[in-house]
Structures are given as C-alpha cells and as structure tokens.
Design a protein around this motif. Structure first.
Motif, mmCIF file in Angstrom:
data_model
loop_
_atom_site.group_PDB
_atom_site.id
_atom_site.type_symbol
_atom_site.label_atom_id
_atom_site.label_comp_id
_atom_site.label_asym_id
_atom_site.label_seq_id
_atom_site.Cartn_x
_atom_site.Cartn_y
_atom_site.Cartn_z
ATOM 1 N N ASP A 180 33.136 -6.037 -57.974
ATOM 2 C CA ASP A 180 33.979 -4.923 -58.437
ATOM 3 C C ASP A 180 33.243 -3.902 -59.305
ATOM 4 N N GLN A 181 31.911 -4.071 -59.480
ATOM 5 C CA GLN A 181 31.216 -3.134 -60.366
ATOM 6 C C GLN A 181 29.976 -2.505 -59.719
ATOM 7 N N ASP B 139 34.463 -12.347 -62.027
ATOM 8 C CA ASP B 139 35.389 -11.643 -62.914
ATOM 9 C C ASP B 139 35.870 -10.316 -62.345
ATOM 10 N N ASN B 140 37.166 -10.234 -62.186
ATOM 11 C CA ASN B 140 37.865 -9.054 -61.667
ATOM 12 C C ASN B 140 37.605 -8.796 -60.184
ATOM 13 N N THR B 141 36.928 -9.745 -59.513
ATOM 14 C CA THR B 141 36.814 -9.675 -58.057
ATOM 15 C C THR B 141 37.673 -10.789 -57.449
ATOM 16 N N TYR C 204 39.408 -11.604 -65.836
ATOM 17 C CA TYR C 204 38.626 -12.264 -66.894
ATOM 18 C C TYR C 204 39.455 -13.290 -67.656
ATOM 19 N N ASP D 17 31.241 -12.024 -56.645
ATOM 20 C CA ASP D 17 31.380 -11.899 -58.090
ATOM 21 C C ASP D 17 32.667 -12.616 -58.499
ATOM 22 N N ASP E 235 27.084 -5.333 -59.633
ATOM 23 C CA ASP E 235 27.094 -5.912 -58.284
ATOM 24 C C ASP E 235 26.374 -5.048 -57.253
HETATM 25 MG MG LIG Z 1 33.171 -8.378 -61.934
#
Ligand SMILES: [Mg+2]
Length: 175
Positions: free
Chosen positions: A117-118, A35-37, A41, A33, A122
């Motif tokens: 991260d989700q 964004d934020n992994t 963002y 992933d 994910d």
């Molecule tokens: Mg993410």
C-alpha cells in the motif's frame, strides 16, 4: 517522476485480485506487505478478508510470503495465525533484503510479485529488485507517525500516477 516510484499496476485492495491474475503473469510467489495491505496496523490477528484471500491463493498453488518492515513479534504472530510464510525487518524501500530473499528462494524477479500500500516502501523496494508491484489503497486511515510522514510523498505521487495514467488498473492488464 522517478521510475522507481511507478507501480506495475493499481488496485483498490488486494482482496479483489484473483489467483488467476498472478498465474497469467507467470508468478509463483505473491509477496505481500502486512500493515494496511492485509489488515490495519491496529489489528493484531487476521480478519475474514485476508483469510479467504489466503485460502483462494494457496488453493491455486501459489506461494504467499508476508514481507514486512515491522517487528518480528507483530509479523510472526499475524503470519502464523494466517498460516503463511513471513519475513520481517525487510528495510523497504531498500531492495537488498528482497534481492537476498529471491536468491535464497531460487526465485527469478519475474516469478514474484509484491503487493503493498505504499509507494515510498513497497513500490520502491520492488522496482529496485526488478519485481513487479501492485499498489493498493491503504485499508485504514489510522497509521503510525512514520507512515503518516511517508504519505506526504505518497499522496501526490499516487495522484499524478492516476492522472497521467502512468500505471494501469490490474483489471486492464491482459497478458
Ligand atoms: Mg503497508
């Protein structure tokens, strides 16, 4: 809790996981992933940590593919800058696009792993496709509204997974 929400393993960040971990699991492709992994963002170009991480994994002969729900422009700019493959509009938590990707690339579900991260995107997409998923902590609290909304469901699930020991830390996994 639904099994679809439970990851294969937990990690603080993706950067702490060495190539040898994936190799010992028989993984050929690390699907990641964005964004934020890999980066927050608000960051449009890759920072030092993902650059070093990429060098180590590609150097070990692993394949890296960024799989993002985000737009083509954001994802392709970042991935090109980092020097890795990418696919955008992955529609996670739906697993259809991930299954199609595996079929196109001739990868068995066990030859891939997804790191994200989700739970609500994910982990669910990976489990739906039979792909193992490592769940990381989000890198940055600054998130867009739809992700903030997902966190309302993500946070209590994550807490429960940890409290009940439903998923191990990646370091505890010895293949
Ligand atoms: Mg993410």
């Amino acid at each position: 809790m639904r099994r679809r929400c439970i990851p294969f393993a937990l990690a603080e960040t993706i950067f702490e996981i060495p190539a040898s971990f994936y190799q010992s699991l028989g993984v050929k492709a690390v699907l990641v992933d964005l964004d934020n992994t890999l980066d927050p963002y608000v960051v449009s170009d890759p920072t030092e940590s993902p650059k070093k991480w990429k060098e180590a994994l590609l150097g070990a002969g692993l394949r890296i593919v960024i799989l993002s729900n985000n737009s083509g422009k954001r994802v392709s700019r970042y991935a090109t800058e980092l020097g890795v493959e990418h696919r955008c509009f992955m529609k996670k938590p739906f697993s259809g696009p991930l299954k199609r990707f595996l079929a196109q690339e001739n990868l068995k579900p066990g030859e891939a792993i997804l790191v994200g991260d989700q739970i609500m995107t994910d982990v669910q997409a990976a489990n739906g496709a039979g792909v193992r998923c490592v769940l990381t902590e989000p890198l940055d609290p600054r998130e867009p509204p739809w992700t903030k909304f997902n966190r309302l469901f993500d946070r209590p699930k994550r807490k429960k997974i940890k409290a009940k020991g439903l998923a191990p830390d990646w370091k505890e996994i010895v293949p």
